[in-house]
Scaffold this active site. Structure first.
Site, mmCIF file in Angstrom:
data_model
loop_
_atom_site.group_PDB
_atom_site.id
_atom_site.type_symbol
_atom_site.label_atom_id
_atom_site.label_comp_id
_atom_site.label_asym_id
_atom_site.label_seq_id
_atom_site.Cartn_x
_atom_site.Cartn_y
_atom_site.Cartn_z
ATOM 1 N N THR A 127 0.849 -1.210 0.000
ATOM 2 C CA THR A 127 0.000 0.000 0.000
ATOM 3 C C THR A 127 0.874 1.245 0.000
ATOM 4 O OG1 THR A 127 -1.816 -1.106 1.131
ATOM 5 C CG2 THR A 127 -1.750 1.287 1.310
ATOM 6 N N ALA A 180 5.762 -8.321 1.753
ATOM 7 C CA ALA A 180 6.317 -9.557 2.319
ATOM 8 C C ALA A 180 5.261 -10.561 2.763
ATOM 9 C CB ALA A 180 7.215 -9.200 3.512
ATOM 10 N N THR A 227 12.830 5.257 11.393
ATOM 11 C CA THR A 227 13.705 4.140 11.776
ATOM 12 C C THR A 227 13.182 2.850 11.147
ATOM 13 O OG1 THR A 227 14.195 5.241 13.853
ATOM 14 C CG2 THR A 227 14.645 2.870 13.759
ATOM 15 N N CYS A 246 -9.403 -6.995 0.717
ATOM 16 C CA CYS A 246 -9.162 -5.641 1.210
ATOM 17 C C CYS A 246 -10.453 -4.848 1.273
ATOM 18 C CB CYS A 246 -8.163 -4.912 0.322
ATOM 19 S SG CYS A 246 -6.596 -5.752 0.274
HETATM 20 N N1 PMP Z 1 -1.677 -4.581 -4.116
HETATM 21 C C1 PMP Z 1 -2.278 -5.769 -4.257
HETATM 22 C C2 PMP Z 1 -2.475 -6.317 -5.637
HETATM 23 C C3 PMP Z 1 -2.691 -6.489 -3.140
HETATM 24 O O1 PMP Z 1 -3.307 -7.657 -3.287
HETATM 25 C C4 PMP Z 1 -2.480 -5.929 -1.855
HETATM 26 C C5 PMP Z 1 -2.931 -6.658 -0.602
HETATM 27 N N2 PMP Z 1 -4.249 -7.085 -0.625
HETATM 28 C C6 PMP Z 1 -1.852 -4.691 -1.762
HETATM 29 C C7 PMP Z 1 -1.462 -4.048 -2.909
HETATM 30 C C8 PMP Z 1 -1.598 -4.053 -0.420
HETATM 31 O O2 PMP Z 1 -0.525 -4.679 0.196
HETATM 32 P P1 PMP Z 1 -0.200 -4.470 1.757
HETATM 33 O O3 PMP Z 1 -1.092 -5.396 2.495
HETATM 34 O O4 PMP Z 1 1.238 -4.859 1.865
HETATM 35 O O5 PMP Z 1 -0.406 -3.044 2.056
#
Ligand code: PMP
Length: 385
Positions: free
Chosen positions: A71, A197, A234, A321
């Site tokens: 993100t 990760a 940090t 999400c």
């Molecule tokens: N991009 C994609 C295609 C994802 O599937 C996700 C997680 N669902 C993210 C970005 C966001 O990643 P993070 O959980 O590391 O913020």
């Protein structure tokens, strides 16, 4: 919970990863910016992790900027990009993750011109629409490598070739691709790439933006100048160490696990096709080997998730999400799927720990719902509308 089939949402931290992290949560607690022994020890660990992540993507360590996840990496790429004039014309794919779409729309509110690039019925980017956008003056394009809901893999080489002809910069969100398929930053032709990760057995809260040296970026966070001034604060040393260990593990295992998971996915799809009326979305497109996005007629996706949860099986409806969001998936809508069918969408994402017995358990639970539902189909559907 007995059967976990939601690896696109998150994966458990691998044993090797946890082992690598633990000392940095306890005795090796130094600040990597400190000059003394504790600090130098933490700095060495961060730089080793940077090498490990760089090796996974075939880039130089100096191109890796650690972030709190994909993100943040996506926000940094979209909001931080300053390779254009004031108006900064950019284009993003219609099926991008919200962490690309939302910062692009935020830029639009600040005066940038932002175009949304359409996809075809299989979720593949429309290259002629991309060409028209580039010809109209788009200077930066953001297209994901693999979609989190459907698993559709974009032809990122073709996209970056087109962009290069027009001198435009390309960013690709590779959060779902990295660790599942081989990803080579240099060969892909993109200028920036995001990864996370926790999608490949590393810890949550760690990710990176890989940035080509030619890209001019403004940091989102200003402060102590960490990460070569690109991301102050940090470093989250233990998480970064875990990220590096997960990258090394992925590099070692990817070929073997990819083939095994693909075979399991093929088995799942063959069994699904025996169920009446099941639709698999983007079935004709190149897809991640672990992902199936499907709809069962008359069974709302959110309801399916809850019913399967009761049966001890974890899957997702569309994008995890946006769970809690009852709107049909923007990804499927962009592919031209009818809203009613899109509301029935369910995502199964396999991992290396899954077996044929897990798939059988899922099929068995779905059969129960389709052919012997506890409540009549009408109530099942309307319950979530
Ligand atoms: N991009 C994609 C295609 C994802 O599937 C996700 C997680 N669902 C993210 C970005 C966001 O990643 P993070 O959980 O590391 O913020």
């Amino acid at each position: 919970m007995t059967v976990y089939l939601d690896h696109n949402a998150s994966t458990p931290v691998a044993d090797e990863v946890l082992e690598a992290m633990l000392p940095y949560l306890v005795e090796r607690f130094g600040n990597p910016s400190s000059r003394h022994g504790w600090g130098r020890e933490a700095r060495a660990a961060v730089e080793h992790a940077r090498e490990q992540v760089a090796a996974l993507l075939n880039v130089q360590a100096s191109q890796v900027v650690f972030t709190s996840g994909a993100t943040e990496a996506n926000n940094l790429a979209i909001k931080g990009w300053c390779g254009a004039d004031e108006a900064g014309c950019l284009a993003v794919g219609a099926t991008e993750h919200p962490s690309v779409l939302a910062p692009a729309l935020a830029r639009r509110r600040l005066g940038s011109e932002v175009e949304i690039l359409p996809v075809d019925s299989q979720g593949k980017m429309d290259l002629s629409a991309l060409e028209s956008s580039l010809a109209r003056g788009v200077r930066m394009v953001s297209v994901m490598l693999a979609n989190n809901e459907t698993g559709v893999i974009q032809d990122i080489h073709a996209i970056s070739d087109r962009a290069r002809e027009y001198g435009a910069c390309v960013h690709s969100d590779a959060a779902q691709a990295v660790g599942k398929i081989e990803v080579d930053f240099a060969a892909s032709g993109v200028d920036m790439m995001s990864l996370s990760a926790h999608k490949f057995f590393g810890p949550k809260g760690a990710g990176a933006l890989v940035v080509d040296k030619s890209v001019d970026l403004d940091p989102l966070l200003h402060g102590g100048g960490q990460e070569r001034g690109m991301r102050a604060g940090t470093e989250n040393v233990a998480a970064v160490v875990g990220f590096g260990a997960a990258a090394e593990l992925a590099l070692r295992r990817i070929r073997a696990t990819q083939a095994r998971i693909q075979a399991l996915r093929d088995y799942l799809e063959a069994r699904l096709h025996q169920l009446e009326g099941v639709v698999v979305f983007a079935a004709e497109a190149p897809r991640l080997p672990n992902t199936v996005c499907m709809a069962l007629p008359g069974l709302d996706g959110e309801t399916a998730v809850m019913l399967l949860d009761e049966a001890g099986i974890a899957v997702s409806s569309g994008s995890s999400c946006s769970s809690g969001d009852t709107e049909p998936s923007h990804v499927l809508m962009a592919m031209g799927v009818e809203a009613e069918e899109a509301r029935c969408a369910m995502r199964v994402s396999l991992g290396p720990g899954n077996s044929q017995a897990d798939v059988d358990a899922l099929i068995c639970a779905l059969e129960r719902q389709l052919y012997h539902p506890a409540s009549p189909p009408g109530t099942r559907l309307s319950a979530m509308m």
